[in-house]
Design an enzyme around this catalytic site. Structure first.
Site, mmCIF file in Angstrom:
data_model
loop_
_atom_site.group_PDB
_atom_site.id
_atom_site.type_symbol
_atom_site.label_atom_id
_atom_site.label_comp_id
_atom_site.label_asym_id
_atom_site.label_seq_id
_atom_site.Cartn_x
_atom_site.Cartn_y
_atom_site.Cartn_z
ATOM 1 N N ARG A 1 1.635 1.759 -3.551
ATOM 2 C CA ARG A 1 0.485 2.264 -4.302
ATOM 3 C C ARG A 1 0.185 3.723 -3.935
ATOM 4 O O ARG A 1 -0.187 4.523 -4.783
ATOM 5 C CB ARG A 1 -0.763 1.389 -4.056
ATOM 6 N N HIS B 1 -15.176 2.246 -2.156
ATOM 7 C CA HIS B 1 -14.135 1.349 -1.630
ATOM 8 C C HIS B 1 -13.099 2.058 -0.763
ATOM 9 O O HIS B 1 -12.003 1.550 -0.583
ATOM 10 C CB HIS B 1 -13.446 0.611 -2.794
ATOM 11 N N ASP C 1 -8.258 6.299 -5.147
ATOM 12 C CA ASP C 1 -7.452 7.517 -5.314
ATOM 13 C C ASP C 1 -8.372 8.738 -5.313
ATOM 14 O O ASP C 1 -9.593 8.610 -5.289
ATOM 15 C CB ASP C 1 -6.624 7.438 -6.614
ATOM 16 N N GLY D 1 -14.733 2.174 -17.354
ATOM 17 C CA GLY D 1 -13.484 1.585 -16.858
ATOM 18 C C GLY D 1 -13.634 0.639 -15.693
ATOM 19 O O GLY D 1 -12.752 0.570 -14.840
ATOM 20 N N ASN E 1 -15.498 1.216 -22.354
ATOM 21 C CA ASN E 1 -14.493 0.217 -21.943
ATOM 22 C C ASN E 1 -13.902 -0.380 -23.224
ATOM 23 O O ASN E 1 -14.659 -0.655 -24.170
ATOM 24 C CB ASN E 1 -15.171 -0.889 -21.109
ATOM 25 N N PRO E 2 -12.604 -0.599 -23.291
ATOM 26 C CA PRO E 2 -12.058 -1.246 -24.485
ATOM 27 C C PRO E 2 -12.427 -2.725 -24.578
ATOM 28 O O PRO E 2 -12.313 -3.333 -25.648
ATOM 29 C CB PRO E 2 -10.535 -1.077 -24.332
ATOM 30 N N CYS F 1 -7.958 1.888 12.259
ATOM 31 C CA CYS F 1 -7.504 0.813 13.143
ATOM 32 C C CYS F 1 -7.981 -0.526 12.580
ATOM 33 O O CYS F 1 -9.162 -0.679 12.249
ATOM 34 C CB CYS F 1 -8.072 1.034 14.539
ATOM 35 N N TYR G 1 0.827 -1.216 0.000
ATOM 36 C CA TYR G 1 0.000 0.000 0.000
ATOM 37 C C TYR G 1 0.857 1.260 0.000
ATOM 38 O O TYR G 1 0.480 2.263 -0.623
ATOM 39 C CB TYR G 1 -1.021 -0.020 1.149
HETATM 40 N N1 APR Z 1 -10.280 3.296 -20.251
HETATM 41 C C1 APR Z 1 -11.419 2.638 -19.912
HETATM 42 N N2 APR Z 1 -11.427 1.386 -19.412
HETATM 43 C C2 APR Z 1 -10.244 0.775 -19.258
HETATM 44 C C3 APR Z 1 -9.026 1.387 -19.608
HETATM 45 C C4 APR Z 1 -9.071 2.708 -20.106
HETATM 46 N N3 APR Z 1 -7.960 3.374 -20.422
HETATM 47 N N4 APR Z 1 -8.023 0.513 -19.331
HETATM 48 C C5 APR Z 1 -8.588 -0.586 -18.837
HETATM 49 N N5 APR Z 1 -9.932 -0.443 -18.799
HETATM 50 C C6 APR Z 1 -10.939 -1.371 -18.298
HETATM 51 C C7 APR Z 1 -10.562 -2.810 -18.390
HETATM 52 O O1 APR Z 1 -10.967 -3.342 -19.655
HETATM 53 C C8 APR Z 1 -11.364 -3.416 -17.237
HETATM 54 O O2 APR Z 1 -12.660 -3.787 -17.672
HETATM 55 O O3 APR Z 1 -11.060 -1.097 -16.921
HETATM 56 C C9 APR Z 1 -11.487 -2.277 -16.238
HETATM 57 C C10 APR Z 1 -10.648 -2.411 -14.995
HETATM 58 O O4 APR Z 1 -11.087 -3.532 -14.294
HETATM 59 P P1 APR Z 1 -10.659 -3.838 -12.786
HETATM 60 O O5 APR Z 1 -9.181 -3.794 -12.664
HETATM 61 O O6 APR Z 1 -11.371 -5.062 -12.403
HETATM 62 O O7 APR Z 1 -11.179 -2.563 -11.990
HETATM 63 P P2 APR Z 1 -12.547 -2.346 -11.238
HETATM 64 O O8 APR Z 1 -13.706 -2.808 -12.040
HETATM 65 O O9 APR Z 1 -12.521 -0.940 -10.757
HETATM 66 O O10 APR Z 1 -12.388 -3.323 -9.999
HETATM 67 C C11 APR Z 1 -13.332 -3.273 -8.969
HETATM 68 O O11 APR Z 1 -12.014 -4.661 -7.572
HETATM 69 O O12 APR Z 1 -9.809 -4.581 -8.006
HETATM 70 C C12 APR Z 1 -10.734 -4.474 -6.979
HETATM 71 O O13 APR Z 1 -11.250 -3.104 -5.088
HETATM 72 C C13 APR Z 1 -10.695 -3.100 -6.399
HETATM 73 O O14 APR Z 1 -12.147 -1.205 -6.725
HETATM 74 C C14 APR Z 1 -11.609 -2.362 -7.340
HETATM 75 C C15 APR Z 1 -12.670 -3.407 -7.649
#
Ligand code: APR
Length: 252
Positions: free
Chosen positions: A72, A122, A107, A195, A221-222, A130, A69
């Site tokens: 990060r 989150h 963030d 995203g 989302n890509p 604590c 952490y």
């Molecule tokens: N623009 C848009 N989407 C994107 C980009 C981008 N530049 N780059 C990646 N992605 C997409 C990926 O295709 C994926 O579907 O963002 C997503 C990221 O997925 P995760 O890493 O699973 O993130 P998230 O959905 O926020 O995860 C939820 O799980 O990882 C834990 O607690 C953490 O808050 C997080 C939660």
């Protein structure tokens, strides 16, 4: 990307009264904050974030999880909001209706870009609490003395360990945050989902809840995600590219 789907998404947004923006790690990726589902680099390459971000991992090895952490936190401190964060903040200020951002990100890049109306589902990586929640959940700890040797600090109330104020896998979300998010999702006309992999509940249920209550879901989302089948508009691409295009059309 052709203008047509963007134009359609903007038309939906323009006429909406209540808009919810649901964001995930993909939005911050272009600022250099890695998502949880991509391989880590350097020192942390051999660890799986999904194994580190748990209360079990912290109990078993507080130093390892604390160090991860701290790494990060350093990335987040150095990161700057990208074009996607800035475009979403613009949307909030430009639109005459209610625009609420619900983020899974820990963030503060949305706020630094200018977003004001935001729920963090989150937690916040810059804060500590604590581990034992000795004064109730959360027992937030504002100032901590970090040992020179970088060991995890101790709670000033109970002497237990201090941990980052984030939601780990297997933990409940802050009650007020998730309740407000559910209410806003039920009430919105448009939900813009950006995203997120749509794999982690309960956040992943919010677009479904919105759609069940009549909202139009737009996804950026890509990749294809479990949210894609319920999205009326799917924009394939990155938030840093597509969101500024949407704002340009909205402002035209
Ligand atoms: N623009 C848009 N989407 C994107 C980009 C981008 N530049 N780059 C990646 N992605 C997409 C990926 O295709 C994926 O579907 O963002 C997503 C990221 O997925 P995760 O890493 O699973 O993130 P998230 O959905 O926020 O995860 C939820 O799980 O990882 C834990 O607690 C953490 O808050 C997080 C939660």
């Amino acid at each position: 990307m052709s203008q047509q789907p963007i134009q359609y998404a903007v038309d939906l947004i323009r006429t909406a009264r209540n808009i919810v923006i649901l964001t995930g790690a993909g939005v911050s990726k272009e600022s250099g904050v890695p998502t949880f589902r991509e391989a880590m680099h350097g020192l942390w390459a051999k660890y799986d974030p999904q194994q580190l971000a748990t209360p079990y991992a912290f109990r078993a090895n507080p130093q390892l999880v604390w160090d991860w952490y701290e790494w990060r936190r350093g990335l987040v401190r150095e990161a700057q909001p990208n074009a996607g964060h800035i475009a979403l903040a613009h949307l909030e200020h430009l639109h005459s209706g209610n625009v609420l951002t619900i983020t899974q990100n820990v963030d503060d890049l949305h706020e630094r870009a200018g977003t004001r109306s935001i729920i963090h589902l989150h937690g916040n990586i810059a804060q500590n609490k604590c581990f034992e929640a000795c004064q109730g959940e959360p027992t937030q700890i504002d100032t901590i003395d970090l040992d020179d040797d970088g060991r995890p600090p101790h709670c000033p109330h109970c002497g237990g360990l201090v941990r980052p104020d984030v939601v780990w896998f297997g933990e409940s979300l802050p009650v007020q945050a998730i309740n407000q998010a559910i209410e806003a999702s039920q009430f919105c006309d448009v939900m813009l989902v950006v995203g997120t992999s749509g794999l982690v509940n309960p956040a992943a249920q919010l677009p479904k809840l919105a759609a069940q209550n009549g909202a139009t879901v737009i996804e950026i989302n890509p990749d294809t995600t479990p949210i894609t089948p319920i999205a009326k508009v799917k924009l394939n691409g990155t938030s840093g590219d597509l969101l500024p295009q949407m704002i340009a059309v909205l402002e035209a």
